[in-house]
Design an enzyme around this catalytic site. Structure first.
Site, PDB file in Angstrom:
ATOM      1  N   ASP A   9       0.861  -1.186   0.000  1.00  0.00           N
ATOM      2  CA  ASP A   9       0.000   0.000   0.000  1.00  0.00           C
ATOM      3  C   ASP A   9       0.896   1.233   0.000  1.00  0.00           C
ATOM      4  OD1 ASP A   9      -2.418   1.574   0.312  1.00  0.00           O
ATOM      5  OD2 ASP A   9      -1.900   1.846   2.413  1.00  0.00           O
ATOM      6  N   SER A  10       0.271   2.397  -0.175  1.00  0.00           N
ATOM      7  CA  SER A  10       1.028   3.644  -0.111  1.00  0.00           C
ATOM      8  C   SER A  10       1.475   3.937   1.327  1.00  0.00           C
ATOM      9  CB  SER A  10       0.149   4.797  -0.582  1.00  0.00           C
ATOM     10  OG  SER A  10      -0.955   4.942   0.297  1.00  0.00           O
ATOM     11  N   TYR A  41      -0.911   8.567  -2.267  1.00  0.00           N
ATOM     12  CA  TYR A  41      -0.903   8.343  -3.709  1.00  0.00           C
ATOM     13  C   TYR A  41      -2.130   8.992  -4.369  1.00  0.00           C
ATOM     14  CZ  TYR A  41       2.694   4.589  -3.606  1.00  0.00           C
ATOM     15  OH  TYR A  41       3.851   3.857  -3.488  1.00  0.00           O
ATOM     16  N   GLY A  42      -3.142   9.264  -3.566  1.00  0.00           N
ATOM     17  CA  GLY A  42      -4.420   9.753  -4.098  1.00  0.00           C
ATOM     18  C   GLY A  42      -4.324  10.937  -5.040  1.00  0.00           C
ATOM     19  N   CYS A  72      -4.302  -1.388  -1.997  1.00  0.00           N
ATOM     20  CA  CYS A  72      -4.421   0.055  -2.173  1.00  0.00           C
ATOM     21  C   CYS A  72      -5.377   0.247  -3.346  1.00  0.00           C
ATOM     22  CB  CYS A  72      -3.045   0.630  -2.493  1.00  0.00           C
ATOM     23  SG  CYS A  72      -3.065   2.369  -2.942  1.00  0.00           S
ATOM     24  N   ASN A  73      -6.476   0.919  -3.094  1.00  0.00           N
ATOM     25  CA  ASN A  73      -7.457   1.109  -4.166  1.00  0.00           C
ATOM     26  C   ASN A  73      -6.884   1.958  -5.294  1.00  0.00           C
ATOM     27  OD1 ASN A  73     -10.425   0.225  -3.126  1.00  0.00           O
ATOM     28  ND2 ASN A  73      -9.111   0.826  -1.429  1.00  0.00           N
ATOM     29  N   THR A  74      -6.101   2.979  -4.911  1.00  0.00           N
ATOM     30  CA  THR A  74      -5.544   3.887  -5.905  1.00  0.00           C
ATOM     31  C   THR A  74      -4.618   3.124  -6.854  1.00  0.00           C
ATOM     32  OG1 THR A  74      -5.594   5.527  -4.149  1.00  0.00           O
ATOM     33  CG2 THR A  74      -4.377   6.109  -6.137  1.00  0.00           C
ATOM     34  N   GLU A 151      -2.566   8.532   8.419  1.00  0.00           N
ATOM     35  CA  GLU A 151      -1.101   8.367   8.450  1.00  0.00           C
ATOM     36  C   GLU A 151      -0.503   9.009   9.712  1.00  0.00           C
ATOM     37  OE1 GLU A 151       1.203   6.716   6.423  1.00  0.00           O
ATOM     38  OE2 GLU A 151      -0.476   5.797   5.377  1.00  0.00           O
ATOM     39  N   CYS A 183     -10.967   3.072   0.023  1.00  0.00           N
ATOM     40  CA  CYS A 183      -9.563   3.387   0.287  1.00  0.00           C
ATOM     41  C   CYS A 183      -9.226   2.566   1.519  1.00  0.00           C
ATOM     42  CB  CYS A 183      -9.395   4.877   0.565  1.00  0.00           C
ATOM     43  SG  CYS A 183      -7.751   5.296   1.190  1.00  0.00           S
ATOM     44  N   THR A 184      -8.113   1.845   1.457  1.00  0.00           N
ATOM     45  CA  THR A 184      -7.824   0.923   2.563  1.00  0.00           C
ATOM     46  C   THR A 184      -7.465   1.652   3.863  1.00  0.00           C
ATOM     47  OG1 THR A 184      -5.590   0.705   1.661  1.00  0.00           O
ATOM     48  CG2 THR A 184      -7.176  -1.037   1.128  1.00  0.00           C
ATOM     49  N   HIS A 185      -7.254   2.954   3.782  1.00  0.00           N
ATOM     50  CA  HIS A 185      -7.018   3.718   5.014  1.00  0.00           C
ATOM     51  C   HIS A 185      -8.316   3.951   5.806  1.00  0.00           C
ATOM     52  CE1 HIS A 185      -3.138   4.732   3.200  1.00  0.00           C
ATOM     53  NE2 HIS A 185      -2.784   5.346   4.314  1.00  0.00           N
TER      54      HIS A 185
HETATM   55  N1  DGL Z   1      -4.767   3.329   0.901  1.00  0.00           N
HETATM   56  C1  DGL Z   1      -4.725   3.708  -0.449  1.00  0.00           C
HETATM   57  C2  DGL Z   1      -6.032   3.505  -1.175  1.00  0.00           C
HETATM   58  O1  DGL Z   1      -6.678   2.565  -0.890  1.00  0.00           O
HETATM   59  C3  DGL Z   1      -3.989   4.961  -0.792  1.00  0.00           C
HETATM   60  C4  DGL Z   1      -4.385   6.232  -0.190  1.00  0.00           C
HETATM   61  C5  DGL Z   1      -3.410   7.302  -0.619  1.00  0.00           C
HETATM   62  O2  DGL Z   1      -2.206   7.061  -0.536  1.00  0.00           O
HETATM   63  O3  DGL Z   1      -3.861   8.382  -1.041  1.00  0.00           O
HETATM   64  O4  DGL Z   1      -6.408   4.208  -2.055  1.00  0.00           O
END
Ligand code: DGL
Length: 268
Positions: A9-10, A41-42, A72-74, A151, A183-185
């Protein structure tokens, strides 16, 4: 040496998938990479997200994993296809599993999706949902403010609640019955998100379905670790290790106390 499942993931978001894999497959060794130095990463350009994801995969592949999960969805939205063409082992993303979980939960067929700017802009959830169920109505909203607070480890603070409330304000007026945490966050903020959306909206987190798919793929390939194996996990991050460790220890506390974990900071 036990062959691992590689998860990336990011940043710390993919740990929400790690926890579910640990819960469902306690015998499996996990190698995790969180690119905390370069998150989020978004808002990044597509070319950057693809390049960073490739770098992480190249790094992880030297450990000879048996499967890779892009948690990571992105990165799933922008780089899954590219990575599948680069490596010889199965590569899973989190968008298809999240879409399937939402479709099995919705009664109204009106589904909300929140995610990073890149994920929402890509339309990947809309496509995944409507490919399976064309009449599904999808309401999407980018919530770029949420990843930075996760984060920083602020899951249940006054600040995080205020940010969640503002981010979701325009969504609450829609009659959605499921909200995909795209988003996995975001599962770190489930309590605050649930409070804003109310009890009639079910939050969908792709972790459970992704772990199930991981298990199914390994089973069909005859690659599940033997039950009773006690794995030693390896958790890598590219940035501040103190915050990463603090969040990982807290989030994975039910699972890593009985096993050993090797921590490492790695610049790519
Ligand atoms: N956790 C990631 C996702 O699912 C990335 C979020 C990010 O880095 O912006 O999209």
């Amino acid at each position: 040496m036990q062959q691992a499942i590689a998860i990336l993931d990011s940043g710390v978001g993919g740990l929400t998938v790690v926890r579910e894999v640990m819960r469902q497959l306690p015998q499996e060794k996990i190698i995790y990479f969180g690119d905390t130095a370069r998150a989020p990463y978004g808002p990044r350009r597509e070319e950057e997200v693809v390049r960073f994801t490739r770098q992480i995969v190249q790094y992880l592949i030297q450990y000879q994993p048996k499967l890779i999960v892009i948690a990571c969805n992105t990165a799933t939205a922008l780089a899954l296809q590219d990575i599948r063409e680069q490596v010889q082992i199965p590569v899973l993303g989190v968008i298809q599993p999240g879409a399937r979980a939402a479709l099995s939960c919705t009664r109204s067929g009106i589904i909300g999706v929140i995610g990073t700017e890149n994920t929402i802009k890509s339309g990947a959830y809309r496509e995944a949902l409507q490919t399976i169920s064309p009449t599904t109505h999808v309401i999407s909203k980018a919530c770029p403010e949420l990843v930075p607070i996760v984060e920083k480890g602020l899951f249940d603070s006054r600040e995080s609640r205020a940010v969640v409330r503002d981010s979701l304000a325009s969504l609450v007026r829609y009659p959605i019955d499921c909200l995909i945490l795209g988003c996995t966050h975001y599962p770190f903020l489930s309590d605050a998100i649930s409070e804003v959306m109310g009890p009639d909206v079910t939050l969908i987190n792709s972790a459970e379905e992704t772990a199930r798919e991981t298990s199914a793929v390994l089973y069909h390939r005859g690659q599940l670790a033997e039950s009773g194996t006690i794995p030693v996990h390896q958790l890598f991050c590219s940035g501040n290790a103190d915050m990463f460790k603090r969040i990982a220890r807290q989030w994975l506390s039910d699972y890593i106390s009985v096993t050993s974990v090797v921590w490492q900071v790695t610049k790519l």
